[in-house]
Enzyme design. Structure first.
Site, PDB file in Angstrom:
ATOM      1  CG  ASP A  44     -10.068   7.696   8.214  1.00 49.91           C
ATOM      2  OD1 ASP A  44      -9.143   7.057   7.265  1.00 49.91           O
ATOM      3  OD2 ASP A  44     -11.336   7.551   7.820  1.00 49.91           O
ATOM      4  CG  ASP A  46     -11.012   7.630   1.770  1.00 52.07           C
ATOM      5  OD1 ASP A  46     -11.085   8.340   0.879  1.00 52.07           O
ATOM      6  OD2 ASP A  46     -10.239   6.527   1.984  1.00 52.07           O
ATOM      7  N   GLY A  94     -12.159   1.377   6.120  1.00 53.39           N
ATOM      8  CA  GLY A  94     -11.031   1.459   7.023  1.00 53.39           C
ATOM      9  C   GLY A  94      -9.914   0.815   6.933  1.00 53.39           C
ATOM     10  NE  ARG A  97      -6.745  -0.794  -3.416  1.00 55.07           N
ATOM     11  CZ  ARG A  97      -5.746  -0.356  -4.048  1.00 55.07           C
ATOM     12  NH1 ARG A  97      -4.871  -1.078  -4.897  1.00 55.07           N
ATOM     13  NH2 ARG A  97      -5.206   0.701  -3.831  1.00 55.07           N
ATOM     14  CB  SER A 172      -6.900   5.076   0.771  1.00 47.11           C
ATOM     15  OG  SER A 172      -7.088   5.152  -0.626  1.00 47.11           O
ATOM     16  CG  ASN A 174      -6.258   5.584  -4.613  1.00 48.19           C
ATOM     17  OD1 ASN A 174      -5.549   5.477  -5.883  1.00 48.19           O
ATOM     18  ND2 ASN A 174      -7.013   4.577  -4.485  1.00 48.19           N
ATOM     19  CG  ASP A 230     -15.374   7.508   8.236  1.00 49.49           C
ATOM     20  OD1 ASP A 230     -14.069   7.175   8.381  1.00 49.49           O
ATOM     21  OD2 ASP A 230     -16.059   7.115   7.342  1.00 49.49           O
TER      22      ASP A 230
HETATM   23  O1  LIG Z   1      -8.257   1.003  -2.150  1.00 53.61           O
HETATM   24  P1  LIG Z   1      -7.583   2.109  -1.447  1.00 53.61           P
HETATM   25  O2  LIG Z   1      -7.830   3.282  -2.210  1.00 53.61           O
HETATM   26  O3  LIG Z   1      -6.087   1.718  -1.287  1.00 53.61           O
HETATM   27  O4  LIG Z   1      -8.421   2.167  -0.079  1.00 53.61           O
HETATM   28  C1  LIG Z   1      -8.328   1.192   0.848  1.00 53.61           C
HETATM   29  C2  LIG Z   1      -9.491   1.523   1.945  1.00 53.61           C
HETATM   30  O5  LIG Z   1      -8.935   2.642   2.255  1.00 53.61           O
HETATM   31  C3  LIG Z   1     -10.037   3.397   3.415  1.00 53.61           C
HETATM   32  O6  LIG Z   1      -9.730   4.609   3.855  1.00 53.61           O
HETATM   33  C4  LIG Z   1     -11.463   3.421   2.892  1.00 53.61           C
HETATM   34  O7  LIG Z   1     -12.049   3.685   4.059  1.00 53.61           O
HETATM   35  C5  LIG Z   1     -11.919   1.941   2.314  1.00 53.61           C
HETATM   36  O8  LIG Z   1     -13.042   2.209   1.819  1.00 53.61           O
HETATM   37  C6  LIG Z   1     -10.661   1.598   1.343  1.00 53.61           C
HETATM   38  O9  LIG Z   1     -11.062   0.284   1.016  1.00 53.61           O
END
Ligand SMILES: O=P(O)(O)OC[C@H]1O[C@@H](O)[C@H](O)[C@@H](O)[C@@H]1O
Length: 277
Positions: A44, A46, A94, A97, A172, A174, A230
């Site tokens: 993972d 984040d 985790g 969104r 994520s 991102n 995590d």
């Molecule tokens: O909003 P993003 O960047 O697409 O991420 C979605 C989720 O990604 C996860 O990896 C994080 O633990 C979350 O907190 C987050 O909300």
């Protein structure tokens, strides 16, 4: 398994290892603190590789508190702030969104229409709130930068040198930006992320789909891969996908919950695994 440092002599194929907060049994023969037979590491992002779980939690709080203030004023009910620890861990951490928005709102008895992926941040829809949170998280990432956990960088390097295959599996969207700005992209062979979830129509964590998709890319069975997570939703995904090992990474003092949700082993930092190797 117990909190023991005894070395059992009755079975020479097993040893007791003490890693951070836990003492667990492990089979001899694995490398870098992993169980025998593990050939692939699924990390993972984040909270495991980068210190961005807290950045996400703060962005969620900024967005949800603003929404809840308006919502409670409109409904004539008291405002109760988003708890960036307990509510984030239970409903948001985790997950993709939109699932985070939906699951937290449901916990407060609130339901909004999904709307569309390109809804503006002001829209009172699941996607609108998600986009508002994304603006906040990107602003924080670009302004404050991203901290890499040094133990994780060392572990990635050691895994590469040991010939273990490596993927990042994150909800994520991102992910690529974070891997690029931190220089971690060079250690990663495959990425399954929030963008993959959308384009391939995968279910997000706690469903095992994203980890299974990564294992498939390496052409291996889940039993040959270790999941590093995590988030409670993440260790649940590792457990339900029947992965060879699920390693919980406890940055916030939730070792017990990580275990009950499916972690075989809990460490405070990936460097703890290197210390045992
Ligand atoms: O909003 P993003 O960047 O697409 O991420 C979605 C989720 O990604 C996860 O990896 C994080 O633990 C979350 O907190 C987050 O909300």
């Amino acid at each position: 398994m117990g909190f023991s440092t005894r070395i059992p002599v009755e079975n020479p194929q097993r040893r007791w290892i003490s890693i951070g907060v836990e003492v667990r049994e492990s089979r001899v023969g694995g490398m870098l603190g992993l169980a025998a037979g593990i050939r692939v590491c699924l990390f993972d992002l984040d909270g495991v590789l980068t210190d961005t779980a807290a950045v996400h939690a703060a962005a969620w709080k900024e967005m949800f508190d603003e929404f809840l203030r308006d919502y409670s004023a409109a409904q004539g009910i008291p405002f109760r702030a988003f708890d960036a620890r307990a509510e984030y861990d239970a409903y948001v951490d985790g997950k993709p969104r939109a699932d985070g928005v939906r699951d937290f709102l449901a916990s407060r008895g609130i339901s909004l229409p999904d709307g569309n992926a390109d809804d503006p941040p002001a829209a009172q829809t699941v996607n609108g709130l998600g986009n508002r949170k994304n603006e906040a998280v990107q602003r924080r990432i670009r302004t404050d930068g991203v901290r890499v956990f040094e133990g994780s960088r060392k572990y990635l390097q050691a895994a590469e040198q040991a010939g273990l295959r490596r993927a990042v599996v994150s909800s994520s969207a991102n992910t690529r930006e974070v891997l690029d700005v931190t220089g971690l992209a060079q250690y990663v062979e495959q990425i399954v992320d929030g963008v993959t979830i959308r384009t391939e129509g995968l279910r997000g964590k706690p469903a095992p789909d994203t980890f299974l998709a990564a294992a498939k890319r390496f052409g291996i069975e889940p039993s040959a891969a270790a999941v590093f997570e995590d988030a409670l939703a993440g260790v649940s995904a590792g457990r339900s996908g029947h992965f060879g090992q699920v390693i919980g990474v406890d940055r916030v003092g939730q070792a017990g919950e990580l275990k009950t949700h499916g972690a075989d082993l809990v460490v405070r930092d990936l460097a703890d695994l290197l210390a045992e190797a």
